[in-house]
Design a protein around this motif. Structure first.
Motif, mmCIF file in Angstrom:
data_model
loop_
_atom_site.group_PDB
_atom_site.id
_atom_site.type_symbol
_atom_site.label_atom_id
_atom_site.label_comp_id
_atom_site.label_asym_id
_atom_site.label_seq_id
_atom_site.Cartn_x
_atom_site.Cartn_y
_atom_site.Cartn_z
ATOM 1 N N MET A 132 -12.580 -14.999 14.684
ATOM 2 C CA MET A 132 -12.699 -15.435 13.309
ATOM 3 C C MET A 132 -11.742 -14.630 12.426
ATOM 4 S SD MET A 132 -15.815 -17.097 12.071
ATOM 5 C CE MET A 132 -15.734 -18.721 12.528
ATOM 6 N N GLY A 133 -11.569 -15.141 11.224
ATOM 7 C CA GLY A 133 -10.648 -14.497 10.296
ATOM 8 C C GLY A 133 -11.196 -13.186 9.753
ATOM 9 N N GLN A 134 -10.307 -12.267 9.536
ATOM 10 C CA GLN A 134 -10.693 -10.988 8.954
ATOM 11 C C GLN A 134 -10.553 -11.057 7.450
ATOM 12 O OE1 GLN A 134 -8.314 -7.944 10.663
ATOM 13 N NE2 GLN A 134 -9.293 -8.064 12.669
ATOM 14 N N ARG A 135 -11.402 -10.299 6.767
ATOM 15 C CA ARG A 135 -11.296 -10.221 5.308
ATOM 16 C C ARG A 135 -10.069 -9.404 4.929
ATOM 17 N NH1 ARG A 135 -16.670 -9.408 1.995
ATOM 18 N NH2 ARG A 135 -16.350 -11.504 1.255
ATOM 19 N N GLN A 136 -9.413 -9.835 3.895
ATOM 20 C CA GLN A 136 -8.259 -9.090 3.389
ATOM 21 C C GLN A 136 -8.608 -8.552 2.010
ATOM 22 O OE1 GLN A 136 -4.833 -11.619 3.386
ATOM 23 N NE2 GLN A 136 -4.612 -11.536 5.603
ATOM 24 N N TYR A 137 -8.193 -7.370 1.762
ATOM 25 C CA TYR A 137 -8.411 -6.740 0.470
ATOM 26 C C TYR A 137 -7.054 -6.466 -0.165
ATOM 27 C CZ TYR A 137 -13.114 -6.030 2.216
ATOM 28 O OH TYR A 137 -14.356 -6.230 2.722
ATOM 29 N N TRP A 138 -6.960 -6.751 -1.441
ATOM 30 C CA TRP A 138 -5.713 -6.578 -2.162
ATOM 31 C C TRP A 138 -5.884 -5.484 -3.210
ATOM 32 C CZ3 TRP A 138 -1.340 -9.338 -1.003
ATOM 33 C CH2 TRP A 138 -1.514 -10.414 -0.139
ATOM 34 N N VAL A 139 -4.861 -4.696 -3.373
ATOM 35 C CA VAL A 139 -4.802 -3.711 -4.444
ATOM 36 C C VAL A 139 -3.568 -4.036 -5.257
ATOM 37 C CG1 VAL A 139 -4.536 -1.289 -5.040
ATOM 38 C CG2 VAL A 139 -5.930 -1.937 -3.063
ATOM 39 N N ILE A 140 -3.774 -4.283 -6.537
ATOM 40 C CA ILE A 140 -2.654 -4.594 -7.419
ATOM 41 C C ILE A 140 -2.509 -3.443 -8.405
ATOM 42 C CG2 ILE A 140 -1.778 -6.165 -9.169
ATOM 43 C CD1 ILE A 140 -3.368 -8.383 -7.744
ATOM 44 N N ASP A 141 -1.337 -2.873 -8.435
ATOM 45 C CA ASP A 141 -1.038 -1.761 -9.320
ATOM 46 C C ASP A 141 -0.008 -2.236 -10.334
ATOM 47 O OD1 ASP A 141 -0.804 0.736 -10.462
ATOM 48 O OD2 ASP A 141 0.575 1.488 -8.931
ATOM 49 N N ALA A 142 -0.374 -2.176 -11.608
ATOM 50 C CA ALA A 142 0.544 -2.620 -12.662
ATOM 51 C C ALA A 142 0.579 -1.571 -13.774
ATOM 52 C CB ALA A 142 0.093 -3.958 -13.222
ATOM 53 N N ASP A 143 1.765 -1.237 -14.216
ATOM 54 C CA ASP A 143 1.929 -0.290 -15.314
ATOM 55 C C ASP A 143 2.116 -1.094 -16.596
ATOM 56 O OD1 ASP A 143 2.436 1.755 -17.048
ATOM 57 O OD2 ASP A 143 4.323 2.358 -16.136
ATOM 58 N N ILE A 144 1.074 -1.156 -17.402
ATOM 59 C CA ILE A 144 1.143 -1.933 -18.645
ATOM 60 C C ILE A 144 1.258 -1.034 -19.866
ATOM 61 C CG2 ILE A 144 -0.096 -3.898 -17.682
ATOM 62 C CD1 ILE A 144 -2.583 -2.898 -19.203
ATOM 63 N N SER A 145 1.455 0.275 -19.657
ATOM 64 C CA SER A 145 1.492 1.200 -20.790
ATOM 65 C C SER A 145 2.619 0.872 -21.762
ATOM 66 C CB SER A 145 1.617 2.641 -20.305
ATOM 67 O OG SER A 145 2.830 2.823 -19.605
ATOM 68 N N LYS A 146 3.777 0.468 -21.287
ATOM 69 C CA LYS A 146 4.891 0.141 -22.182
ATOM 70 C C LYS A 146 4.610 -1.116 -23.006
ATOM 71 C CE LYS A 146 7.510 3.516 -21.088
ATOM 72 N NZ LYS A 146 7.693 4.608 -22.001
ATOM 73 N N TYR A 147 3.746 -1.982 -22.490
ATOM 74 C CA TYR A 147 3.381 -3.180 -23.248
ATOM 75 C C TYR A 147 2.741 -2.784 -24.575
ATOM 76 C CZ TYR A 147 0.953 -7.407 -24.627
ATOM 77 O OH TYR A 147 0.491 -8.473 -25.337
#
Length: 67
Positions: free
Chosen positions: A1-16
């Motif tokens: 069966m399929g394995q679960r995938q976990y995503w980590v998204i890193d975004a630098d929004i400080s300049k916004y």
């Protein structure tokens, strides 16, 4: 069966937040915040300006910081 995938998204929004247009921010807040007291408080913070080198700097965008 399929394995679960976990995503980590890193975004630098400080300049916004250094360059956001106050008019755009206010229009967005109008859609999200209905409490008039809170809106007036945020408007006062945006209008307060920044004290730099002993002089008051008013702006229509967030403060500019040198990197």
């Amino acid at each position: 069966m399929g394995q679960r995938q976990y995503w980590v998204i890193d975004a630098d929004i400080s300049k916004y937040f250094d360059s956001i247009d106050h008019k755009h921010l206010r229009s967005f807040l109008d859609l999200r915040i209905t409490d008039g007291v809170i809106r007036r408080m945020i408007d006062k913070w945006l209008k307060a300006g920044v004290l730099e080198g002993g002089s008051l700097q008013n702006s229509v965008t967030g403060p500019r910081r040198e990197a």
